[in-house]
Motif scaffolding. Structure first.
Motif, PDB file in Angstrom:
ATOM      1  N   ALA A   1       3.869  -2.994  11.461  1.00 15.25           N
ATOM      2  CA  ALA A   1       5.255  -2.650  10.635  1.00 15.25           C
ATOM      3  C   ALA A   1       4.337  -1.953   9.077  1.00 15.25           C
ATOM      4  CB  ALA A   1       5.848  -3.229  10.664  1.00 15.25           C
ATOM      5  N   LEU A   2       4.021  -2.789   8.453  1.00 17.29           N
ATOM      6  CA  LEU A   2       2.810  -2.416   7.144  1.00 17.29           C
ATOM      7  C   LEU A   2       1.780  -1.112   7.096  1.00 17.29           C
ATOM      8  CD1 LEU A   2       3.913  -3.950   4.372  1.00 17.29           C
ATOM      9  CD2 LEU A   2       2.271  -5.018   5.118  1.00 17.29           C
ATOM     10  N   ALA A   3       1.292  -1.418   7.396  1.00 18.70           N
ATOM     11  CA  ALA A   3       0.348  -0.809   8.183  1.00 18.70           C
ATOM     12  C   ALA A   3       0.806   1.008   8.049  1.00 18.70           C
ATOM     13  CB  ALA A   3      -0.517  -0.760   9.375  1.00 18.70           C
ATOM     14  N   LEU A   4       1.877   1.000   9.153  1.00 17.61           N
ATOM     15  CA  LEU A   4       3.346   2.457   9.218  1.00 17.61           C
ATOM     16  C   LEU A   4       3.752   2.774   7.622  1.00 17.61           C
ATOM     17  CD1 LEU A   4       4.328   1.100  12.874  1.00 17.61           C
ATOM     18  CD2 LEU A   4       2.328   3.227  12.624  1.00 17.61           C
ATOM     19  N   GLY A   5       4.275   1.409   7.175  1.00 16.38           N
ATOM     20  CA  GLY A   5       4.865   1.573   5.927  1.00 16.38           C
ATOM     21  C   GLY A   5       3.989   2.821   4.903  1.00 16.38           C
ATOM     22  N   TYR A   6       2.577   1.808   5.209  1.00 18.83           N
ATOM     23  CA  TYR A   6       1.520   2.082   3.838  1.00 18.83           C
ATOM     24  C   TYR A   6       1.491   4.048   4.200  1.00 18.83           C
ATOM     25  CZ  TYR A   6      -1.708   2.501   0.513  1.00 18.83           C
ATOM     26  OH  TYR A   6      -2.855   2.998   0.261  1.00 18.83           O
ATOM     27  N   VAL A   7       1.459   3.685   5.552  1.00 17.61           N
ATOM     28  CA  VAL A   7       0.819   5.397   5.644  1.00 17.61           C
ATOM     29  C   VAL A   7       1.804   5.998   5.185  1.00 17.61           C
ATOM     30  CG1 VAL A   7       0.260   6.820   7.838  1.00 17.61           C
ATOM     31  CG2 VAL A   7      -0.824   4.696   8.030  1.00 17.61           C
ATOM     32  N   ALA A   8       3.112   5.682   5.489  1.00 18.90           N
ATOM     33  CA  ALA A   8       4.134   6.411   5.078  1.00 18.90           C
ATOM     34  C   ALA A   8       4.670   6.941   3.735  1.00 18.90           C
ATOM     35  CB  ALA A   8       5.699   6.178   5.480  1.00 18.90           C
ATOM     36  N   LEU A   9       4.196   5.984   3.046  1.00 21.78           N
ATOM     37  CA  LEU A   9       4.591   5.808   1.599  1.00 21.78           C
ATOM     38  C   LEU A   9       3.134   6.831   0.810  1.00 21.78           C
ATOM     39  CD1 LEU A   9       5.259   1.722   1.086  1.00 21.78           C
ATOM     40  CD2 LEU A   9       7.456   4.273   0.638  1.00 21.78           C
ATOM     41  N   SER A  10       2.434   6.543   1.474  1.00 24.99           N
ATOM     42  CA  SER A  10       1.163   7.210   0.683  1.00 24.99           C
ATOM     43  C   SER A  10       0.810   8.475   0.834  1.00 24.99           C
ATOM     44  CB  SER A  10      -0.507   7.147   1.520  1.00 24.99           C
ATOM     45  OG  SER A  10      -0.466   6.615   2.892  1.00 24.99           O
TER      46      SER A  10
END
Lengths: 602, 299
Positions: free
Chosen positions: B111-120
């Motif tokens: 979830a964190l990695a997916l969130g980082y992809v989206a935020l970045s």
């Protein structure tokens, strides 16, 4: 309430075994998993292993209950039940067809009085219903009638033409009254009960002496072997208080053939004979004057019982049998000794072995003419003689009747020595010339000279001797009207259907006992090949026709019997327990099945 | 990187920054972004023509069309907006078992990695927790790369627990979020397949672009630790089952789990969803790069 088998309670000791079984059940390790979804598909059954704490779930208590119920069921619990069972015995014999002085039929009167008596019984009474004819039997042995059902059964009961059996009725009443199973026994019949009547038995007696004239027997026979003419002989009886002249009218196939009268004193039995009767299939004799019991005023006879004699002639000289065929009522089948087999005797009434001896004892009456010596079956010690001169004979013997042995010209032959089981009838100088004996229920005659060819009047002494021998072997004079109502008979060979006097057809098998003989009349026997024979069945029981001299029925019964008893019966409860066990087991099985099915489905 | 799990090294973050979320349809966003929006706007992506009207910027007049038709037409372009990204994290009790497999921890990493992809990528991220206990995150979008720390804090506050019915829970979530976008559903999906399918099917019916990420424990998949007579207890429903586990039964159990996964994957692909399965014996970083396509990500 009690237990029929209290010792079975010892089996309660197995209850701890159930606890032990639950103790022995596995106690698996418990693991929390994310989901049991995939485990539901596993078909493996958990294995049992000993140890752990018992898990007393609901199945334990259910199985405990089942076990206890099973032990209890084996112990046979019962409750005491007060009953008022009644046994009803209704006489439906031929005597019940007689009319009383008031004109009412005895059977109808007995049924009416019986119904009235049943109507006054306790409403919850259970009734066992018996009829006495042709032999005492229970109606629907597995069923206890209610009072209304018993009254209906009494109404539907029918009388038969068969005489009653006082001994059998006495035994039945004795058994019923002394068995202790019935609070009351009711007997309704024509015959009174001899005092003292046991207090548990209530008798309805509808019989009373009436004037009666009866035909006792009706027989047909040939005058002698080979004679065409039929001779009818009837016994008649006067069971009234006054001398009477009775008249018998005989008819054949519906055509009147003759009448005869006989003067009879009270209680006297006479004989009426008819000579030279014209051929007919069925003869009917009717007695007058009429009386209150018409059943014994008519009798039947059939000419089929005076059937022709079938002779199997086994001889190397078949021409010797030609003369026999000229005798009226005789049919001859010739077989060479080499072709003979015991199966040939199946359709023969008697057999003649000329110059031959069968290899095993024949199954019919047989004549052995000049048998060869040394056979293992009869073991004749025969000595050839050139001139078999007759010296002595039994003058009172049926074989020697009307034979002029002095004129009997016997030439060459053989003389028999002493035989182990046959006795000489005619002797010569060198030994016996005619032997006679019985073995295995059959008659055998051996002659040391040849009777054949049969020449009739051309050789009168030899012909008379031959006819005497054949008459002896075929049993001339046998009673042709020997079938009585209520007495079963074996179905003859080849008969598939029996038509009762009422017209009803009964399918049957040869050799089986035919017991639908409750009606007087002519029974039609239909063969598989379309052949039809008639069989006359008559009441013909002068003892049963004598209503004035009917002895009372004597019953042996314990003195302690009371007039009206209340029967205390033990009503077992085991079957209820077994039903409960079955229901509980089905419930457990259903629940476990549903649970496993839910587990297996994913 | 400080404030993030150890797995999020600088190199891994750099690899995540190369990724962006790929959608199979266009969603309206909340601000300027890198994803085509169904709105008309000023991107380079041609959308349509319309007649010129007074006041239009004549820079967008298509002169070629004017030459051919002697009429003025204005060229319309699509708008490029950010993407509303929803991350649904299954925090039911089943995610905590088997404890050795650390399923929930790995789900948080995903979830964190997916969130980082989206935020970045300049997209907005909202974390939605299904079931669980502990502090529930606020239902608000995070925007900006630096908000990954806050997302991590929100995720760390979630503790697995409770029982959920995926179909009912997702239906409630669907009502709550109101705006369509990209949805990542991270779960072990260890429930009746029809419940999973009904839940995911609701999202596709609501024009959501869905990626289902199934997280299974390696020991869970192999039935490790289960042998002999075992009474297994369902972590959520509490159901008890007594089974005898041998090699054959373990294989049967494993095949059943894989069959259930295949059914969900087949359903997802049939309904135009992305599907990826992560087992805890895999290297998290390698998985995220290798399964980027299955996750609905693009370089």
């Amino acid at each position: 309430m009690g237990l029929l088998n209290p010792g079975a309670l010892v089996l309660l000791a197995v209850v701890p075994a159930l606890v032990l079984a639950y103790l022995a059940r596995e106690r698996p390790s418990r693991t929390t998993v994310s989901s049991t979804l995939a485990f539901r598909a596993l078909h493996s059954v958990r294995r049992e292993r000993f140890g752990g704490r018992p898990r007393f779930d609901w199945t334990f208590f259910l199985e405990m209950l089942v076990l206890i119920l099973a032990v209890l069921a084996l112990a046979g619990p019962y409750v005491l039940k007060h009953e008022h069972p009644i046994a009803v015995v209704l006489d439906n014999s031929a005597a019940m067809q007689a009319r009383t002085t008031s004109g009412e039929v005895r059977f109808d009167k007995a049924r009416g009085e019986l119904s009235t008596m049943l109507a006054n019984e306790q409403p919850d009474s259970a009734v066992a219903f018996y009829l006495t004819s042709p032999s005492p039997h229970r109606i629907d042995a597995t069923k206890q009638f209610s009072l209304s059902g018993a009254r209906a059964a009494v109404r539907e009961a029918k009388s038969t033409d068969a005489p009653d059996d006082p001994g059998a009725i006495a035994n039945l009443l004795t058994d019923l009254s002394s068995s202790g199973h019935y609070a009351k026994v009711i007997f309704a019949g024509a015959t009174a009960l001899a005092p003292p009547v046991p207090p548990g038995i209530n008798a309805i007696t509808v019989g009373e002496p009436i004037d009666n004239f009866a035909i006792g027997s009706f027989t047909l026979r040939r005058e002698s072997f080979g004679a065409r003419a039929l001779h009818a002989r009837l016994t008649v009886a006067n069971f009234s208080t006054k001398p009477r002249t009775v008249e018998v009218t005989i008819s054949g196939d519906g055509k009147q053939l003759g009448t005869a009268k006989s003067d009879l004193a009270p209680g006297q039995t006479g004989v009426v004979e008819f000579h030279s009767l014209a051929p007919a299939k069925v003869y009917t004799a009717r007695l007058s004057p009429s009386d209150g019991f018409p059943l014994d005023n008519v009798a039947y006879a059939t000419s089929g019982s005076i059937r022709s004699v079938s002779i199997l002639f086994v001889s190397p000289k078949p021409a010797d049998a030609q003369g026999l065929a000229s005798i009226p009522g005789v049919s001859v089948t010739t077989v060479a000794p080499d072709s003979y087999s015991p199966e040939n005797l199946a359709k023969a009434d008697l057999a003649i072995f000329e110059y031959a001896v069968p290899k095993e004892m024949p199954s019919v009456n047989s004549l052995l003419v000049m048998p060869p010596p040394g056979d293992p079956v009869f073991d004749f010690q025969a000595t050839p003689v050139s001139a078999a001169q007759i010296t002595t004979w039994r003058k009172t013997d049926a074989l020697a009747y009307a034979v002029n042995f002095r004129l009997l010209n016997v030439r060459a032959g053989e003389a028999f020595g002493v035989h182990p089981w046959m006795e000489p009838v005619v002797d010569g100088r060198r030994g016996a010339l005619v032997l006679r004996g019985e073995r295995q229920g059959h008659r055998f005659i051996a002659t040391g000279f040849n009777l054949f060819p049969y020449l009739g009047r051309k050789n009168l002494p030899m012909s008379v001797l031959t006819l005497n021998i054949l008459g002896y072997l075929s049993g001339v004079g046998a009673n042709s009207g020997g079938y009585r109502t209520g007495q079963p008979w074996f179905v003859p060979a080849g008969i598939r259907t029996v038509v009762l006097p009422s017209g009803k057809s009964i399918e049957t098998k040869p050799g089986t006992l035919f017991d639908r003989v409750g009606s007087q009349g002519v029974y039609k026997l239909l063969g598989s090949g379309g052949s039809t024979t008639f069989r006359a069945v008559n009441f013909s029981d002068l003892a049963a026709s004598d209503f004035a001299a009917t002895p009372p029925i004597k019953i042996q019964s314990p003195a302690a019997a009371s007039a009206t008893r209340t029967i205390t019966a033990k009503a077992p409860l085991s079957h209820y327990l077994f039903f409960a066990i079955l229901a509980l087991l089905m419930l457990e099985g259903l629940v476990i099945y549903r649970r496993r099915r839910r587990v297996v489905e994913v | 990187m400080p404030g993030l799990p150890d797995e999020f090294s600088a190199a891994f973050l750099a690899r995540l920054e190369d990724l962006r979320i790929r959608t199979r349809r266009q969603f309206p966003g909340m601000g300027k972004g890198a994803h085509l929006s169904p709105k008309r706007g000023s991107s380079l992506e041609f959308s349509d023509y319309r007649h010129y009207s007074l006041g239009d910027d004549f820079r967008y007049i298509d002169w070629g069309m004017y030459g051919r038709t002697d009429k003025f037409y204005i060229k319309l372009f699509k708008e490029e907006e950010d993407l509303l990204t929803y991350i649904f994290l299954d925090a039911s009790a089943s995610m905590a078992y088997p404890a050795n497999d650390r399923k929930f921890e790995n789900a948080i990493l995903i979830a964190l990695a997916l969130g980082y992809v989206a935020l970045s990528s300049g997209d907005r991220v909202m974390l939605r927790v299904l079931g669980g206990s502990g502090h529930r995150p606020a239902p608000s979008f995070l925007y900006g790369r630096n908000r990954i720390i806050e997302l991590n804090e929100r995720l760390k506050a979630v503790k697995p627990g409770g029982q959920i019915d995926l179909a009912q829970t997702l239906a409630r979530e669907l009502v709550a979020i109101r705006r369509a976008g990209k949805c990542f559903v991270i779960s072990d999906f260890l429930m009746m397949p029809n419940s999973v399918m009904r839940g995911l099917g609701l999202f596709t019916a609501a024009t959501m672009d869905v990626t289902a990420v199934q997280v299974l424990g390696a020991g869970e998949l192999s039935g490790q630790g289960l042998s002999g007579d075992v009474e297994v207890v369902d972590a959520e429903s509490g159901e008890h089952l007594r089974v005898s586990m041998g090699a054959r039964e373990r294989e049967q159990y494993r095949q059943t789990l894989l069959r259930l996964s295949r059914e969900i994957k087949a359903f997802c692909l049939k309904r135009g969803m992305h599907y990826a399965m992560f087992t805890t014996d895999l290297n998290f970083q390698d998985f995220f790069v290798r399964a980027a396509t299955d996750l609905g990500l693009a370089h």
